[in-house]
Design a protein around this motif. Sequence first.
Motif, short mmCIF file in Angstrom:
data_model
loop_
_atom_site.label_atom_id
_atom_site.label_comp_id
_atom_site.label_asym_id
_atom_site.label_seq_id
_atom_site.Cartn_x
_atom_site.Cartn_y
_atom_site.Cartn_z
N UNK A 1 -93.66 -66.40 -130.73
CA UNK A 1 -93.05 -67.39 -129.84
C UNK A 1 -92.56 -66.71 -128.57
N UNK A 2 -91.98 -65.56 -128.75
CA UNK A 2 -91.52 -64.81 -127.60
C UNK A 2 -92.67 -64.44 -126.68
N UNK B 1 -94.65 -75.36 -120.23
CA UNK B 1 -94.02 -74.24 -120.93
C UNK B 1 -93.19 -74.73 -122.10
N UNK C 1 -92.67 -70.44 -141.20
CA UNK C 1 -92.38 -69.16 -141.83
C UNK C 1 -91.03 -69.19 -142.52
N UNK C 2 -90.09 -69.83 -141.89
CA UNK C 2 -88.75 -69.90 -142.44
C UNK C 2 -88.74 -70.74 -143.72
N UNK D 1 -83.37 -69.20 -133.33
CA UNK D 1 -84.15 -70.18 -134.07
C UNK D 1 -83.57 -71.57 -133.95
N UNK E 1 -94.95 -73.16 -130.75
CA UNK E 1 -94.74 -71.92 -131.51
C UNK E 1 -93.45 -72.00 -132.31
N UNK F 1 -96.45 -67.18 -120.30
CA UNK F 1 -96.25 -68.21 -119.29
C UNK F 1 -95.69 -67.62 -118.00
N UNK G 1 -84.73 -73.06 -130.79
CA UNK G 1 -86.15 -73.42 -130.84
C UNK G 1 -86.34 -74.71 -131.62
N UNK H 1 -95.36 -66.07 -126.31
CA UNK H 1 -95.85 -67.27 -125.63
C UNK H 1 -95.18 -67.45 -124.29
N UNK I 1 -93.58 -64.68 -136.56
CA UNK I 1 -93.64 -65.98 -135.87
C UNK I 1 -92.70 -65.99 -134.68
N UNK J 1 -95.42 -75.65 -124.97
CA UNK J 1 -95.99 -74.46 -125.61
C UNK J 1 -94.95 -73.79 -126.50
N UNK J 2 -93.75 -73.68 -125.99
CA UNK J 2 -92.69 -73.07 -126.79
C UNK J 2 -92.40 -73.90 -128.03
N UNK K 1 -84.08 -66.80 -127.75
CA UNK K 1 -85.01 -66.69 -128.88
C UNK K 1 -84.32 -67.00 -130.20
N UNK L 1 -94.34 -72.77 -135.80
CA UNK L 1 -94.73 -71.64 -136.63
C UNK L 1 -93.52 -70.92 -137.20
N UNK L 2 -92.50 -70.81 -136.38
CA UNK L 2 -91.27 -70.17 -136.87
C UNK L 2 -90.68 -70.99 -138.01
N UNK M 1 -91.39 -64.35 -140.85
CA UNK M 1 -90.51 -65.03 -139.90
C UNK M 1 -90.43 -64.23 -138.61
#
Lengths: 312, 312
Positions: free
Chosen positions: A78-79, B60, B74-75, B3, B67, A85, B6, A81, A74, B63-64, B1, B70-71, A71
């Motif tokens: 993301x950070x 941007x 993983x979670x 979760x 990603x 930018x 995101x 990414x 990932x 893109x965020x 950042x 992906x977080x 986790x």
Amino acid sequence: MDVQRLELLRELAERRSITEVARATHRTPSAVSQQLKVLEREAGLPLTERSGRGLILTDAGRALARSATDVAVALARANAVWDEFRHHATGEVSLVTFPTAGEMLLPGALQQIAAVPGLIVNCTDKDPELSDFPALTADFDIVLAYSLRGQLPWGGRGLTVVPLMTEPLDVGLPADHRLASRAWIGPADVVGETWIGAPDGYPFERILHQIEQQGGGRALVAQRFADMRLIEAFVMAGLGIALVPRYTWGGDQPGRLTLKPLRGVDAERQIVALMRPDRAERLAVRTVVDVLRAEAARVQAEHTSTAPPSSP
Amino acid sequence: MDVQRLELLRELAERRSITEVARATHRTPSAVSQQLKVLEREAGLPLTERSGRGLILTDAGRALARSATDVAVALARANAVWDEFRHHATGEVSLVTFPTAGEMLLPGALQQIAAVPGLIVNCTDKDPELSDFPALTADFDIVLAYSLRGQLPWGGRGLTVVPLMTEPLDVGLPADHRLASRAWIGPADVVGETWIGAPDGYPFERILHQIEQQGGGRALVAQRFADMRLIEAFVMAGLGIALVPRYTWGGDQPGRLTLKPLRGVDAERQIVALMRPDRAERLAVRTVVDVLRAEAARVQAEHTSTAPPSSP
DNA sequence: CACATCCATGTAGCTAAGCTTCACACTTAT
DNA sequence: ATAAGTGTGAAGCTTAGCTACATGGATGTG
């Protein structure tokens, strides 16, 4: 399943103590304990066990901590990414090095990094004897470490390992030594010499043992020093010979100390950057590592082309 | 950042509207807007742009959001880890199916799932014409979808695709049809027939076009129905012939309807489970998908061994 | 052209998660 | 036995993040 809590569990897996986790995360031990308690209740099964006055993780706890790393990776990615930018690797990066690598790589690397605005690199040195390299990754973003070939102490820990260079270990001789005119040296040539060694526990000792086995005899270790400058001084004073990393050697006193390659013995150390996988994803960290790799390549190229140690 | 934030951004990327995200996450639009604002401030560059009365994501932002997936994966994987430790896949799983696959797979699958305590599966059906299969993954954990070979509409969306089975599409004939005694059928045999087709937009239409091309003629489509039961009734009444998925066919009325394999035309559909990658990691979801795969294999094996459609 | 509608977003206020402080129980070292 | 280390609990406070309500544009519609 909160990320903050998982992070705490991961820290606990590394630091083995709630007090340490609290210190590292700038919190009270009580706060850490409470959050882990909540996580345990969510999980529905015990994650920790009391052991003496401390505590240890259960199997479930360790498994959860492992996936917590994924986790974190990932999240760090993301950070990175959005750092990409914004086109600037910003923030602070902490780095520990052992002395010789620091001398060899850091001045040049930090000059390049100075050109990147907003990127701050904080460096420290730690003596490799005292320090367990992998453990340092808990407190530093980048750990410069070395190992001899064959031994790979940082395999199963789940750390990110970036090789920087492999550096030959030569034999340092005073200029007036009987072997000073030789192009290279074998184990039998030096097994009877007086040596300036490294303290017990240093990996260099293993190479000395190899020399003894290959050469058939016992090397007399007169003094044991950790500081390379000190060792070189003793060698130049004619008090013994020593293993000297080739690129690290400043070449300060030409004519008073020469380096001869060692044949028949696997005398190399590999210098690597060691990181926790999540930290390795940070753009700032990646930038620093890239610079270090380039600098290492530069140093290596410079030495192999212009100054082979057999003919300085 | 954070979760949570995101996750909100990811939802916005899928649902294209703050109001929709708010509805899906059981929040007020204001709350969503505030959180995205915070995220934007943390990122330091705009993530959304106003467009008309709605808004769209910037590069941007997209893109965020990627990603962020992906977080989430993983979670979800971490979550699955402790589910595995507790040995029970618990929780609710929502599933949509198109009618024929539901009829074929769900009764058997849900009987097996009933044996797992604490695992609740909520099923719905949706007509495949109306529904954009990938879009359904936003609201359902598992989406049963199908596609004809060659066309793969769910490639670049970053969805997890688990193939369940490939099902041949046969020609359904009334028992007294002139071709009813044939072992198989070619395009030229049926191109002049009257067909009971599917509504426009259904992928089955493409196969009918292939038959026309291979057979050299035009197929007369008398009626267009979505419901397979209805189609079968028309075929049995002698009002036309139709494409019928082989395993889905109940075999209800032996002697009144027979299925003949189609040669020379690539008449197969692939039935898959479609999921958002993070949801695919949940142990409960994986369990359901495994059962579906097993059930699909069972159905397929049963049909190929005991009842080849040429000799029912 | 005014009107209704739908969207995003601000402001004020409340709730609750998560922190600190203090106190306690327990284990090991001196 | 005392001291110093450990983790944990109860009480209180701070603040992040929610709801409710109001506002300002943009889009259709009478």
